[in-house]
Scaffold this active site. Structure first.
Site, PDB file in Angstrom:
ATOM      1  N   HIS A 119     -42.424  -1.017  -5.793  1.00  0.00           N
ATOM      2  CA  HIS A 119     -42.708  -0.039  -4.740  1.00  0.00           C
ATOM      3  C   HIS A 119     -42.400   1.378  -5.244  1.00  0.00           C
ATOM      4  O   HIS A 119     -43.206   2.297  -5.077  1.00  0.00           O
ATOM      5  CB  HIS A 119     -41.888  -0.372  -3.491  1.00  0.00           C
ATOM      6  CG  HIS A 119     -41.891   0.709  -2.456  1.00  0.00           C
ATOM      7  ND1 HIS A 119     -42.772   0.746  -1.402  1.00  0.00           N
ATOM      8  CD2 HIS A 119     -41.128   1.835  -2.340  1.00  0.00           C
ATOM      9  CE1 HIS A 119     -42.539   1.835  -0.679  1.00  0.00           C
ATOM     10  NE2 HIS A 119     -41.551   2.515  -1.233  1.00  0.00           N
ATOM     11  N   GLU A 120     -41.247   1.526  -5.876  1.00  0.00           N
ATOM     12  CA  GLU A 120     -40.876   2.846  -6.406  1.00  0.00           C
ATOM     13  C   GLU A 120     -41.860   3.302  -7.483  1.00  0.00           C
ATOM     14  O   GLU A 120     -42.223   4.474  -7.562  1.00  0.00           O
ATOM     15  CB  GLU A 120     -39.448   2.833  -6.962  1.00  0.00           C
ATOM     16  CG  GLU A 120     -38.362   2.586  -5.915  1.00  0.00           C
ATOM     17  CD  GLU A 120     -38.369   3.627  -4.805  1.00  0.00           C
ATOM     18  OE1 GLU A 120     -38.636   4.796  -5.089  1.00  0.00           O
ATOM     19  OE2 GLU A 120     -38.118   3.252  -3.644  1.00  0.00           O
ATOM     20  N   HIS A 145     -44.910   4.900  -6.094  1.00  0.00           N
ATOM     21  CA  HIS A 145     -44.791   6.334  -5.797  1.00  0.00           C
ATOM     22  C   HIS A 145     -45.151   7.168  -7.024  1.00  0.00           C
ATOM     23  O   HIS A 145     -45.821   8.189  -6.919  1.00  0.00           O
ATOM     24  CB  HIS A 145     -43.362   6.674  -5.366  1.00  0.00           C
ATOM     25  CG  HIS A 145     -43.056   6.283  -3.950  1.00  0.00           C
ATOM     26  ND1 HIS A 145     -43.828   6.693  -2.893  1.00  0.00           N
ATOM     27  CD2 HIS A 145     -42.063   5.533  -3.418  1.00  0.00           C
ATOM     28  CE1 HIS A 145     -43.319   6.206  -1.764  1.00  0.00           C
ATOM     29  NE2 HIS A 145     -42.249   5.484  -2.064  1.00  0.00           N
ATOM     30  N   ASP A 193     -46.278   0.567  -1.038  1.00  0.00           N
ATOM     31  CA  ASP A 193     -46.200  -0.855  -0.674  1.00  0.00           C
ATOM     32  C   ASP A 193     -47.416  -1.603  -1.216  1.00  0.00           C
ATOM     33  O   ASP A 193     -47.305  -2.718  -1.730  1.00  0.00           O
ATOM     34  CB  ASP A 193     -46.156  -1.016   0.855  1.00  0.00           C
ATOM     35  CG  ASP A 193     -44.750  -0.833   1.405  1.00  0.00           C
ATOM     36  OD1 ASP A 193     -43.800  -0.734   0.604  1.00  0.00           O
ATOM     37  OD2 ASP A 193     -44.602  -0.791   2.644  1.00  0.00           O
TER      38      ASP A 193
HETATM   39 ZN   LIG Z   1     -40.955   4.450  -0.804  1.00  0.00          ZN
END
Ligand SMILES: [Zn+2]
Length: 419
Positions: A283-284, A287, A365
């Site tokens: 998830h990170e 980004h 996500d």
């Molecule tokens: Zn996040």
């Protein structure tokens, strides 16, 4: 010059200050009521993994935090009114003027620091109460008062060491650089921020926390494989002793360019299994892959450009000072007035920023679901919500206004499409 309020700006400011304060109070009360009305039952989607007891703890924790925030909103609004229309800033300026008749730049720095000190002193009891009363009651606090005050001193010193050169540069440019001082200041400010991003993880964060290289070999291999698969280069995997201060868990990326690091809170590693940690990291990574960090920095630079250009114009308008309770215009008064008052004007933009941030969370996500496993991310989220006692039932309007992350139920139902 005596204080003759400019009716238009004064009126707009009073109306906005009252409107934003009432809106914040209304949203907070909605949140408390909504959480309370859903306290009796765990939402169906979570009933297998979250006990009624954990759900009620989250409800009570969230209400307690919101209630303090309500008091803080009122105190901050009153303080702002006192500093501006109440003549507080003018009084601070007069006091320093009596002590320091010339040397405008030094006087300016002292006036600005005094005003900021007053604001921080007002916030201090709230911060203390949140940690030592609320977090303590719900079992999250790991700090001692000695640590709290040591942190405070360290933060103030770091703030002073980093902030003083920028403040003096700003005041000097305003005085000496002519009409386009704001543009030069913007350039310096932008460079300063980029340098900070590069320097922060290696030199500043370690002043507050311990960072140790990740030791768990099997987890390390797993994470490195994910990083390679996603084409991500980092300067290492670190574990931060988040548990020294709080038992909330988290993971993040920090730094810029080659100083990028992956940081896991020890509290996160102790609670999630390897699959779940991998999903959180994916998830990170999402980004980064969607350039959310760069876009956010770009947005901040653009906004500060507009803000400084506006200040470059306001500084020459007598009504700007007059309308906000300042009778002796000066460069530094324009600067501090602008810093204090602009949040009131920007409050209306807040839902837009929050919704932009939530859009980024969905994208991250999505990325995690494609590059790791959506099921594991859902499991991780459920555990994190449970262990951080985050409410599963926020008021939709409160959430739309403030929340940088979408409500758990919405996130999880979107991820369910991948399972
Ligand atoms: Zn996040």
């Amino acid at each position: 010059m005596t204080f003759t309020p400019n009716s238009t700006l004064t009126l707009i400011f009073i109306c906005l200050l009252i409107t934003t304060t009432l809106t914040r109070l209304w949203l907070g009360l909605r949140q408390v009521a909504h959480v309370k009305s859903n306290r009796g039952q765990v939402p169906t989607a979570f009933s297998e993994n979250i006990s009624l007891e954990a759900h009620q703890k989250a409800a009570d924790y969230s209400s307690a935090k919101t209630k303090i925030a309500l008091i803080e909103v009122v105190i901050q609004a009153l303080l702002l009114a006192v500093l501006t229309l109440g003549g507080g800033l003018q009084w601070i300026d007069d006091t320093w003027r009596n002590l320091l008749t010339d040397q405008e730049i030094i006087r300016g720095a002292l006036v600005i620091c005094s005003a900021m000190l007053v604001s921080s002193l007002i916030d201090l009891p709230f911060d203390y109460y949140k940690i030592f009363v609320v977090d303590e009651k719900f079992g999250f606090n790991k700090m001692t008062p000695a640590m709290f005050f040591t942190d405070l001193v360290k933060h103030s010193l770091v703030g002073l060491v980093l902030g003083a050169p920028i403040l003096f540069a700003a005041l000097w440019l305003m005085q000496s650089a002519g009409q386009y001082w704001w543009f030069y200041l913007w350039v310096i400010w932008s460079i300063f921020n980029i340098v900070m991003l590069a320097v922060y993880p290696t030199y500043i964060a370690p002043l507050f926390n311990k960072f140790t290289p990740l030791a768990d070999e099997s987890l390390k291999t797993r994470i490195e494989a994910l990083l390679i698969k996603c084409g991500f280069k980092s300067q290492g995997l670190f574990v931060m002793d988040g548990s020294a201060r709080s038992s909330h868990g988290n993971a993040y990326f920090t730094g810029f360019g080659s100083s990028k690091r992956v940081v896991f809170f020890d509290t996160l590693l102790s609670r999630l299994n390897t699959d779940e940690i991998e999903a959180v990291l994916a998830h990170e990574l999402g980004h980064f892959k969607h350039h959310h960090v760069i876009k956010r920095i770009g947005l901040i630079f653009f906004a500060s450009f507009l803000g400084l250009a506006l200040l470059g114009w306001l500084i020459n308008q007598a009504w700007f000072y007059n309308g906000l309770g300042v009778t002796t215009p000066s460069n530094y008064m324009a600067l501090i007035l602008f810093l204090l008052v602009s949040p009131v004007f920007l409050f209306l933009v807040r839902p837009l920023m929050a919704s932009y941030s939530r859009k980024n969370e969905f994208e991250a996500d999505d990325y995690a679901a494609k590059h790791a496993d959506a099921k594991h991310l859902v499991d991780a989220l459920v555990k994190l919500y449970r262990d951080n006692a985050s409410t599963l039932t926020p008021d939709p309007l409160h959430s739309a206004f403030y929340d940088s992350h979408p409500p758990a139920s919405v996130r999880i139902s979107k991820l369910a499409a991948y399972i």
